[in-house]
Design an enzyme around this catalytic site. Sequence first.
Site: not given
Ligand code: GLN
Length: 491
Positions: A82, A157, A181
């Site tokens: 990532k 994400s 995410s």
């Molecule tokens: N969807 C969540 C956010 O937008 C989690 C994102 C994540 O785990 N990095 O913060």
Amino acid sequence: MTHISSDLHDLTVAQLSHLLQKRKVSAVECAEHFLARTQKHANLGAFLHTQEEHTLAQARAADARLASGSAGVLDGVPIAHKDIFVTRDFVSTAGSKILQGYQSPFDATVVAKLAQAGMVCLGKLNCDEFAMGSANENSAYGPARNPWNTDCTPGGSSGGSAAAVAARLSPCATGTDTGGSIRQPAAFCGVTGIKPTYGRASRYGMVAFASSLDQAGPLARSAEDCGLLLSAMCGPDPERDSTSLDVPAEDFTQHLNDGIAGLRIGLPSEFFGAGLAPDVRAAIDAALKEFEALGVKLVPISLPLTELSIPVYYIIAPAEASSNLSRFDGVKFGFRANEYTDLSDMYQKTRAQGFGAEVKRRIMIGTYVLSHGYYDAYYLQAQKIRRMIANDFQAAFKVCDVIAGPVAPTVAWNLGGHANDPLADYLADIFTLPASLAGLPGMSVPVGLGANHLPVGLQLIGNYLSEARLLNVAHRFQQATDWHAAKPQGV
Ligand code: GLN
């Protein structure tokens, strides 16, 4: 060297490892095969940066170790990271324009550990800007697409990670999970992913979003593969991450085959309420039946504050983000605005042009909830409820060993489906946020196909440091079923 089969990409990490060790395929052949696939499926937007020369150099080094008999189990196996992990040999952007072209002088600890284990890095994967999002649409470099249906989001994400694994562009990938995410994109793309206990994997070199929540973990096609990867990723890093746990690295594959008869799986009533789409519910119910057939006992439990995890998370995460992101000012890292009058104007223009809309929204929310007069009303209250959420889990673990439920209320939605409605994204995080706030390990296991033939993920949540147990439960399920082997058409 024996000739490689054309379906090398259909093999799991464990299977590839076997072929590599037996010298039936070389690390260079593997790397070339997967690199060609990343090009062929570039339309998925999964990869942001590749650097073929570097990948092949790593592969040649792995081949030398394999030839000398000194290779470890992951030697020569390809992986992709990532883009939130900094890497010395690839650009690192965290999905943001403000880090465009940024070249880190060092590797993140997790990246370094996987390289030390002999893995060959194929490149860097698309993600929401600073990991803020649930659909990969907040990436400054365009969205990644879901290989099951390219009109749909792969989740976020870590959308690029899940898309790359599902489309067999890489046998495995790293991701990070702040509020879901790893689990949510794994669920949306039909792959297996695990977020370990907070502190298990070092955060050093992970571009920080919300430091008290961020945690690295693997995405792959099976629990066994996740176990192999997680074993190499975890371990204390006291010099570089003061929140890393003082718990020795563990071989997470050791208990994969343990029996699960008699195990108590808790089902939180709050995870099965009206908000859960019927197609997701049907796939989850079928998986739970399968677990019963494996001798597991299902017990009703309650996590009464589940709903509050959304406001709590969307106060704490932006608060930490607003502080973490203050370092991006055009001085040290990446992008700087072209025209400005003085220093303060340079800061303002750089941040105005460099950050995307969602990141700005969170910086503003975070600054607001931390400001004098609002700190007590919002931030402090949120911290108190966070503790209560963690306590509720401990009460639940008195009557069950593992908790199960859906990862997300629906299958993947269409790209653009939540446009101009950030709240819709936030609400969809409801089932992943509680474990994140409590710092507990959680995983996503593919358990079926729901509406429009899109994958459904079952979430397993365990108590602190129970990753081996989660992987064991998932592995037994995957031995009895083949949802994890389901493959999107056209890949
Ligand atoms: N969807 C969540 C956010 O937008 C989690 C994102 C994540 O785990 N990095 O913060």
